[in-house]
Design a protein around this motif. Structure first.
Motif, short mmCIF file in Angstrom:
data_model
loop_
_atom_site.label_atom_id
_atom_site.label_comp_id
_atom_site.label_asym_id
_atom_site.label_seq_id
_atom_site.Cartn_x
_atom_site.Cartn_y
_atom_site.Cartn_z
N ILE A 122 0.87 -1.19 0.00
CA ILE A 122 0.00 0.00 0.00
C ILE A 122 0.90 1.23 0.00
CG2 ILE A 122 -1.75 1.30 1.27
CD1 ILE A 122 -2.72 -1.33 2.46
N GLY A 123 0.76 2.08 -1.00
CA GLY A 123 1.60 3.26 -1.10
C GLY A 123 1.32 4.26 0.01
N ALA A 124 2.37 4.93 0.49
CA ALA A 124 2.21 5.91 1.58
C ALA A 124 3.33 6.92 1.52
CB ALA A 124 2.22 5.21 2.93
N LEU A 125 3.04 8.11 2.04
CA LEU A 125 4.04 9.17 2.15
C LEU A 125 3.83 9.88 3.47
CD1 LEU A 125 6.33 10.84 1.04
CD2 LEU A 125 4.68 12.19 -0.28
N ILE A 153 -4.30 4.43 12.71
CA ILE A 153 -4.74 5.65 12.02
C ILE A 153 -3.95 5.85 10.73
CG2 ILE A 153 -4.85 8.17 12.17
CD1 ILE A 153 -5.44 7.89 15.13
N LEU A 154 -2.64 5.65 10.80
CA LEU A 154 -1.81 5.82 9.61
C LEU A 154 -2.20 4.83 8.51
CD1 LEU A 154 1.69 6.40 11.27
CD2 LEU A 154 0.34 8.08 10.01
N ILE A 155 -2.44 3.59 8.89
CA ILE A 155 -2.83 2.58 7.90
C ILE A 155 -4.19 2.92 7.30
CG2 ILE A 155 -3.48 0.15 7.60
CD1 ILE A 155 -1.35 -0.50 9.74
N HIS A 165 -5.82 8.99 0.81
CA HIS A 165 -4.66 8.12 0.60
C HIS A 165 -3.68 8.65 -0.44
CE1 HIS A 165 -6.87 6.80 -2.98
NE2 HIS A 165 -5.74 6.27 -3.42
N ASP A 166 -4.14 9.53 -1.34
CA ASP A 166 -3.25 10.01 -2.40
C ASP A 166 -2.24 11.05 -1.93
OD1 ASP A 166 -4.01 8.46 -4.53
OD2 ASP A 166 -5.66 9.76 -5.10
N GLY A 167 -2.53 11.75 -0.87
CA GLY A 167 -1.63 12.82 -0.41
C GLY A 167 -0.66 12.33 0.66
N ALA A 168 0.01 13.30 1.28
CA ALA A 168 1.00 13.00 2.32
C ALA A 168 0.43 13.29 3.70
CB ALA A 168 2.26 13.83 2.10
N VAL A 169 0.89 12.53 4.66
CA VAL A 169 0.57 12.79 6.07
C VAL A 169 1.69 13.62 6.67
CG1 VAL A 169 0.52 11.72 8.35
CG2 VAL A 169 -0.93 10.83 6.54
N LEU A 170 1.34 14.69 7.36
CA LEU A 170 2.32 15.54 8.03
C LEU A 170 2.27 15.28 9.52
CD1 LEU A 170 4.33 17.88 8.29
CD2 LEU A 170 2.39 19.45 8.29
N ILE A 171 3.42 14.92 10.08
CA ILE A 171 3.55 14.71 11.52
C ILE A 171 4.34 15.87 12.11
CG2 ILE A 171 4.61 13.27 13.29
CD1 ILE A 171 3.91 10.85 11.64
N SER A 172 3.72 16.54 13.07
CA SER A 172 4.32 17.72 13.68
C SER A 172 4.05 17.72 15.17
CB SER A 172 3.76 18.99 13.03
OG SER A 172 4.21 20.15 13.68
N SER A 217 6.49 2.27 -1.35
CA SER A 217 6.14 1.98 -2.73
C SER A 217 5.06 0.91 -2.79
CB SER A 217 7.37 1.53 -3.52
OG SER A 217 7.00 1.05 -4.79
N GLU A 218 3.99 1.17 -3.54
CA GLU A 218 2.94 0.17 -3.69
C GLU A 218 3.31 -0.86 -4.76
OE1 GLU A 218 -0.73 1.79 -5.19
OE2 GLU A 218 0.32 3.53 -6.02
N GLU A 219 4.21 -0.51 -5.67
CA GLU A 219 4.63 -1.46 -6.71
C GLU A 219 5.58 -2.51 -6.15
OE1 GLU A 219 4.79 1.83 -7.14
OE2 GLU A 219 3.17 2.16 -8.60
#
Length: 269
Positions: A122-125, A153-155, A165-172, A217-219
């Motif tokens: 599963i793709g993630a950023l 939550i992240l999953i 799911h297409d964007g990025a998660v920001l941790i601050s 990478s999801e690939e």
């Protein structure tokens, strides 16, 4: 000079120390944000005001005096976001030292989430903010969450049918600040054809800020880390954990290229 030194008491030293500590934390809060150049601009105008008085420039002095008369209101308006952050920062216990145990738990959750996502392809950023404030950098493209960090939550954010799911998660500040954020893509032409938009975004955000980006990478079901505009080799859970501990601990891990390959080495700084 000796008389001046003798006249300095313990309370004078304490007074100076308190102001120095306050100024130090103020500079830490505004470091890497738009507040710093604005503060420098205000200080420049104040200096020009004093110079105008000294040189006898009446018109310039009158204009700047009227400006400095409303300086307190101007500071509150311009720096309202930074003031809120400062008050929240003071109210948190981490002002007197963050809990190593709490930091370890957060890193564990991020590593486990990235590992599970990689195993399921599963793709993630995931972008981890450091000194540079990313809120103005992202231009409010993400959805604000402000929730605790957990692998669940992240999953759930990066599951393909999730709207974020297409964007990025920001941790601050030890929390998930936003999800679904759009990041700038790197313009590097030698990144490699094996890397898609997600990896190019990870490199792009680290070229313009000091953030760290974890790309899954999801690939290939692989995990890579971007820092300082460079992308690491594929990492396993232990290697990812080591890099995160180095960067967010006392040591700093610097990614750079050797012989055309990206490697990670702890710096001595």
């Amino acid at each position: 000079m000796l008389e001046l030194i003798k006249s300095v008491g313990i309370f004078d030293i304490l007074d100076i120390a308190i102001i120095a500590i306050v100024l130090y934390y103020i500079l830490l809060l505004i470091k890497g944000t738009r507040a710093l150049p604005m503060l420098m601009g205000i200080m420049l105008l104040v200096l020009v005001s004093f110079a105008a008085k000294f040189l006898g420039l009446k018109t310039t002095s009158w204009v700047l005096n009227n400006f400095t008369g409303y300086l307190f209101i101007i500071i509150v308006v311009l720096f309202q976001q930074e003031i809120r952050r400062a008050l929240a920062f003071i109210g948190e216990t981490k002002v007197f030292g963050s809990s190593a145990k709490a930091k370890s738990v957060i890193l564990d959750e991020i590593v486990k989430a990235a590992t599970i996502l990689a195993n399921r392809q599963i793709g993630a950023l995931i972008v981890l903010q450091r000194d540079t404030d990313l809120e103005h950098f992202l231009d409010d493209t993400g959805h604000k969450l402000d929730c605790e960090i957990s692998r669940e939550i992240l999953i759930s954010i990066f599951i393909p049918y999730s709207p974020l799911h297409d964007g990025a998660v920001l941790i601050s500040n030890g929390r998930i600040a936003t999800a679904g954020s759009i990041l700038p893509l790197t313009r590097q032409t030698d990144l490699g054809k094996n890397y898609g938009t997600r990896h190019r975004a990870a490199v792009g955000v680290t070229e313009e800020t000091d953030a760290l980006a974890i790309a899954v990478s999801e690939e290939k079901g692989s995990i890579t880390v971007a820092q300082n505009g460079q992308l690491s080799d594929e990492l396993d859970a232990d290697q990812l954990r080591d890099i995160l501990e180095d960067i967010f601990g006392k040591k700093k891990t610097v990614l750079h290229k050797k012989g055309g390959n990206d490697v990670q080495e702890p710096s001595s700084k």
